[in-house]
Each structure stands twice: as structure tokens, then as C-alpha cells.
Design a protein around this motif. Structure first.
Motif, short mmCIF file in Angstrom:
data_model
loop_
_atom_site.label_atom_id
_atom_site.label_comp_id
_atom_site.label_asym_id
_atom_site.label_seq_id
_atom_site.Cartn_x
_atom_site.Cartn_y
_atom_site.Cartn_z
N UNK A 1 -3.51 -5.70 -15.01
CA UNK A 1 -4.84 -5.10 -14.87
C UNK A 1 -5.68 -4.67 -13.83
N UNK A 2 -5.41 -5.54 -12.78
CA UNK A 2 -6.32 -5.35 -11.38
C UNK A 2 -5.41 -4.78 -10.49
N UNK A 3 -4.47 -4.05 -10.71
CA UNK A 3 -3.69 -3.29 -9.75
C UNK A 3 -4.45 -2.08 -9.05
N UNK A 4 -3.87 -1.87 -7.91
CA UNK A 4 -4.53 -0.91 -7.29
C UNK A 4 -3.21 0.04 -6.69
N UNK A 5 -3.45 1.46 -7.17
CA UNK A 5 -2.43 2.15 -6.62
C UNK A 5 -3.06 3.59 -6.01
N UNK A 6 -2.55 3.59 -4.89
CA UNK A 6 -2.91 4.96 -4.10
C UNK A 6 -1.58 5.81 -3.70
N UNK A 7 -1.89 7.21 -3.26
CA UNK A 7 -0.87 7.87 -3.07
C UNK A 7 -1.23 8.49 -1.54
N UNK A 8 -0.30 8.86 -0.67
CA UNK A 8 -0.54 9.66 0.49
C UNK A 8 0.79 10.37 0.76
N UNK A 9 0.41 11.46 1.19
CA UNK A 9 1.42 12.63 1.62
C UNK A 9 1.57 12.49 3.10
N UNK A 10 2.72 12.73 3.61
CA UNK A 10 3.13 12.88 5.03
C UNK A 10 3.85 14.07 5.21
N UNK A 11 3.10 15.12 5.71
CA UNK A 11 3.70 16.48 5.67
C UNK A 11 4.89 16.63 6.94
N UNK A 12 5.90 17.13 6.47
CA UNK A 12 7.02 17.18 7.63
C UNK A 12 7.27 18.62 7.88
N UNK A 13 8.24 19.10 8.56
CA UNK A 13 8.45 20.39 9.07
C UNK A 13 8.94 21.19 7.87
N UNK A 14 8.86 22.51 8.08
CA UNK A 14 9.27 23.42 7.04
C UNK A 14 8.68 23.17 5.55
N UNK A 15 7.53 23.02 5.28
CA UNK A 15 7.04 22.92 4.26
C UNK A 15 7.63 21.91 3.38
N UNK A 16 7.82 20.96 3.91
CA UNK A 16 8.44 19.57 3.30
C UNK A 16 7.42 18.51 3.37
N UNK A 17 7.45 17.51 2.58
CA UNK A 17 6.73 16.24 2.70
C UNK A 17 7.44 15.24 2.14
N UNK A 18 6.86 13.91 2.33
CA UNK A 18 7.18 12.61 1.93
C UNK A 18 5.97 12.35 1.11
N UNK A 19 6.17 11.84 -0.20
CA UNK A 19 5.08 11.29 -1.06
C UNK A 19 5.37 9.60 -1.02
N UNK A 20 4.29 8.96 -0.82
CA UNK A 20 4.17 7.49 -0.59
C UNK A 20 3.16 7.15 -1.70
N UNK A 21 3.71 6.08 -2.42
CA UNK A 21 2.70 5.27 -3.31
C UNK A 21 2.71 3.96 -2.78
N UNK A 22 1.34 3.50 -2.65
CA UNK A 22 1.01 2.35 -2.28
C UNK A 22 0.62 1.43 -3.66
N UNK A 23 1.37 0.38 -3.93
CA UNK A 23 0.97 -0.38 -5.13
C UNK A 23 0.73 -1.77 -4.78
N UNK A 24 -0.53 -2.21 -5.17
CA UNK A 24 -0.89 -3.73 -5.08
C UNK A 24 -0.85 -4.34 -6.46
N UNK A 25 0.07 -5.09 -6.90
CA UNK A 25 0.08 -5.59 -8.25
C UNK A 25 -1.22 -6.43 -8.76
#
Length: 174
Positions: free
Chosen positions: A146-170
Motif C-alpha cells: 500500500x505504501x509503494x512509491x512508483x516513478x518513471x523517467x525517460x532517457x532520450x537517445x539518438x534518432x527519436x529513441x528513448x529508454x523508459x525507466x520505472x523506479x519502484x520502491x515496494x
């Protein structure tokens, strides 16, 4: 009196039909620009417009709606000039990888991955990302976190590509 009203109604309807045909253009050519990954023919197919179609303001809005519904485009501009339909697009970036950090359980990670709408090799959309974050939080609550913390961040790469990172603290399970 009724005859006069019918004649008046006939003229009004005729007037509106004439105006609507005057305010529309016939598509003789379609120009697509701004696309890199998505083929011009595919964009035209998504727009649901053909050569020799009548185009008016309503049809231009219909084309915009169709193109935005694909979730492939960040921005779309549609205009008609001298019977040439111009479609200018800005493509959404493509997700290369989706990563999960601060979560050790593979079964929870796999369950979360199955819930997500955004996938590797799909177009990135901020609204869908916010929906996916809600899905993750709801799933974790159903598992007792019930008290988990979820955030998302985007890392932009070359050529209109990106990595999507989810940080989840349970945190602690209730």
C-alpha cells in the motif's frame, strides 16, 4: 402560408448545400512531410483520405482525429492549398528499452510488465505513461504494497529513441 414556408425551407436548404460545396476542395495530390519511420503511404492510409475526395473543414478534422488516434504522432498539421492536401507530422519517439529498478522480485516485475500498455519498440505517449503508472500502483496495492512509491523517467537517445525507466520502491507489505 404553408406553401410559402415550404418554398422558404427549400431555398434555405439549397443555399446551405451550395455553400458547403463551394467551401470544399477536391484533393488532387497529397503531400506528407516530417515522417522518418512511418511510410508516407501508411500515413495516407491512416488518414482515410483519397485522391478526388471532397475536403472541407469537417473532413480536415476527421483526418486529424484519425492520425492522432494511431498514437504514432506527437503533432499533426493538416491543410489544403490549391487542391493539394498537406499533412505535416512529428513522430512520437520510439521506446527502445523498459527498465525496472529497486525491485528484486522477478515475478512482480513480470506481472507489472504484462500490465503495461507501453512496450519496447512502441511509440511513447505521456498520457499512456500516466495510465501505466496508475496500473502499477493499483497492482501493487492488490498485492499488499500500500505504501509503494512508483516513478518513471525517460532517457532520450539518438534518432527519436528513448529508454523508459520505472523506479519502484515496494516498502513494507501490509
Amino acid at each position: 402560408m404553408i406553401k410559402l414556408r415550404n418554398i422558404f425551407s427549400f431555398f434555405i436548404l439549397t443555399y446551405f448545400f451550395l455553400i458547403s460545396s463551394v467551401l470544399s476542395d477536391v484533393v488532387k495530390k497529397i503531400n506528407v512531410s516530417g515522417n522518418n519511420r512511418i511510410a508516407e503511404e501508411t500515413i495516407i492510409l491512416f488518414s482515410k483520405v483519397n485522391i478526388n475526395d471532397q475536403i472541407n473543414e469537417k473532413k480536415l478534422n476527421f483526418i486529424l482525429k484519425n492520425l492522432y488516434e494511431t498514437n504514432f504522432f506527437e503533432d499533426v498539421v493538416v491543410s489544403i492549398d490549391n487542391d493539394i492536401l498537406n499533412i505535416i507530422v512529428v513522430e512520437q519517439p520510439l521506446i527502445q528499452n523498459i527498465n525496472f529498478t529497486k525491485i528484486k522480485s522477478k515475478s512482480i516485475t513480470n506481472s507489472i510488465r504484462d500490465l503495461l500498455t507501453l512496450r519496447s519498440r512502441s511509440s511513447f505517449n505521456k498520457f499512456i505513461l500516466s495510465e501505466d503508472l496508475i496500473k502499477i500502483k493499483t497492482f501493487l496495492k492488490s498485492e499488499g504494497y500500500y505504501f509503494s512509491v512508483v516513478t518513471a523517467s525517460v532517457v532520450e537517445l539518438d534518432n527519436k529513441m528513448l529508454d523508459l525507466n520505472y523506479e519502484i520502491e515496494l516498502n513494507k507489505k501490509a
